[in-house]
Write a protein that holds these residues in place. Sequence first.
Motif, mmCIF file in Angstrom:
data_model
loop_
_atom_site.group_PDB
_atom_site.id
_atom_site.type_symbol
_atom_site.label_atom_id
_atom_site.label_comp_id
_atom_site.label_asym_id
_atom_site.label_seq_id
_atom_site.Cartn_x
_atom_site.Cartn_y
_atom_site.Cartn_z
ATOM 1 N N PRO A 155 0.811 -1.232 0.000
ATOM 2 C CA PRO A 155 0.000 0.000 0.000
ATOM 3 C C PRO A 155 0.839 1.276 0.000
ATOM 4 O O PRO A 155 0.544 2.226 -0.736
ATOM 5 C CB PRO A 155 -0.832 -0.128 1.282
ATOM 6 N N GLY A 158 2.416 1.771 -3.336
ATOM 7 C CA GLY A 158 1.424 2.235 -4.299
ATOM 8 C C GLY A 158 1.247 3.743 -4.246
ATOM 9 O O GLY A 158 1.166 4.413 -5.289
ATOM 10 N N ASN A 159 1.198 4.286 -3.039
ATOM 11 C CA ASN A 159 1.088 5.745 -2.901
ATOM 12 C C ASN A 159 2.312 6.446 -3.480
ATOM 13 O O ASN A 159 2.196 7.493 -4.138
ATOM 14 C CB ASN A 159 0.921 6.118 -1.430
ATOM 15 N N MET A 212 -4.171 2.611 -10.106
ATOM 16 C CA MET A 212 -4.905 2.214 -8.906
ATOM 17 C C MET A 212 -5.545 0.844 -9.085
ATOM 18 O O MET A 212 -5.521 0.015 -8.171
ATOM 19 C CB MET A 212 -5.966 3.261 -8.582
ATOM 20 N N LEU A 213 -6.109 0.594 -10.262
ATOM 21 C CA LEU A 213 -6.712 -0.713 -10.515
ATOM 22 C C LEU A 213 -5.651 -1.809 -10.480
ATOM 23 O O LEU A 213 -5.884 -2.889 -9.920
ATOM 24 C CB LEU A 213 -7.418 -0.702 -11.871
ATOM 25 N N LEU A 215 -2.815 -1.708 -8.825
ATOM 26 C CA LEU A 215 -2.370 -1.861 -7.441
ATOM 27 C C LEU A 215 -3.375 -2.638 -6.609
ATOM 28 O O LEU A 215 -2.995 -3.450 -5.751
ATOM 29 C CB LEU A 215 -2.126 -0.480 -6.824
ATOM 30 N N GLN A 216 -4.656 -2.436 -6.850
ATOM 31 C CA GLN A 216 -5.670 -3.202 -6.140
ATOM 32 C C GLN A 216 -5.560 -4.687 -6.458
ATOM 33 O O GLN A 216 -5.714 -5.544 -5.583
ATOM 34 C CB GLN A 216 -7.062 -2.672 -6.500
ATOM 35 N N TRP A 217 -5.266 -4.990 -7.724
ATOM 36 C CA TRP A 217 -5.085 -6.395 -8.108
ATOM 37 C C TRP A 217 -3.866 -6.986 -7.408
ATOM 38 O O TRP A 217 -3.923 -8.113 -6.899
ATOM 39 C CB TRP A 217 -4.924 -6.486 -9.629
ATOM 40 N N GLU A 219 -2.586 -6.033 -4.596
ATOM 41 C CA GLU A 219 -2.876 -6.165 -3.166
ATOM 42 C C GLU A 219 -3.731 -7.392 -2.904
ATOM 43 O O GLU A 219 -3.488 -8.126 -1.937
ATOM 44 C CB GLU A 219 -3.571 -4.904 -2.649
ATOM 45 N N ARG A 220 -4.742 -7.629 -3.736
ATOM 46 C CA ARG A 220 -5.564 -8.831 -3.552
ATOM 47 C C ARG A 220 -4.726 -10.089 -3.703
ATOM 48 O O ARG A 220 -4.868 -11.049 -2.943
ATOM 49 C CB ARG A 220 -6.717 -8.835 -4.553
ATOM 50 N N ASN A 223 -2.421 -10.608 -0.685
ATOM 51 C CA ASN A 223 -3.109 -10.925 0.569
ATOM 52 C C ASN A 223 -3.814 -12.275 0.534
ATOM 53 O O ASN A 223 -4.536 -12.599 1.474
ATOM 54 C CB ASN A 223 -4.129 -9.828 0.896
#
Length: 231
Positions: A155, A158-159, A212-213, A215-217, A219-220, A223
């Motif tokens: 996270p 990503g920022n 952002m999309l 990075l969300q992938w 992160e999922r 995790n």
Amino acid sequence: MIFDLHGFGPALLAGTWMTIKLALASLVVGLILGLLGALAKTSPYRALRWLGDAYSTLVRGVPELLWVLLIYYGSVGTVQAFGEMIGQPELELSPFAAGVLALGLCFGSYATEVFRGALLSIPRGQREAGLALGLSRKRILWQLVLPQMWRVALPGLGNLYMILMKDTALVSVIGLNEVMRQTQIAVTASKQPFTFFMVAAIIYLSLTVLSMLALQWFERRANRGFSRSRA
């Protein structure tokens, strides 16, 4: 909303592609420097800790624009001297290479602290358990520590990447034909600053949303297998 680009559409697309390449190349350099910096700052050796502290403090204390200018113009004499040694007296550092080095250097200094925090969040008992099982320190680092560190650091990284994407505009000052330089050329030729600056804003916003999309992938995926605590 439809904008009249006065024939500069292909140039803006080329600038967008250059921005993407610059951001991704700088990201790779920055991640390597950040990981090395974090390992140095968490090292048991005082000299390495001092080196890591010096890197993060020095680089973060100077604006990114100055690093771009210092690396591009400061490398002229060094690169030319090296070129003469190898029989290439016209050798020079390209704006793209200078931008990658400068932005990667800056990204790495901030990523150092992100990685450092992620490393410290991993319980020391896991390393001790690995040693008890007969694992080498190298295997513990690559198979136990780094996968968990990546999940915690993602996270924050990503920022930092979002900031890096916008900082690519700084490289326009040394002549790299990325989005902002192409936009400035179009503004000068067409006398339509609002139109082209708005298009540039839309381009950066689009790149941010796509990042952002992605990075969300990531992160999922990172995790998977970890349960989230609920309040």
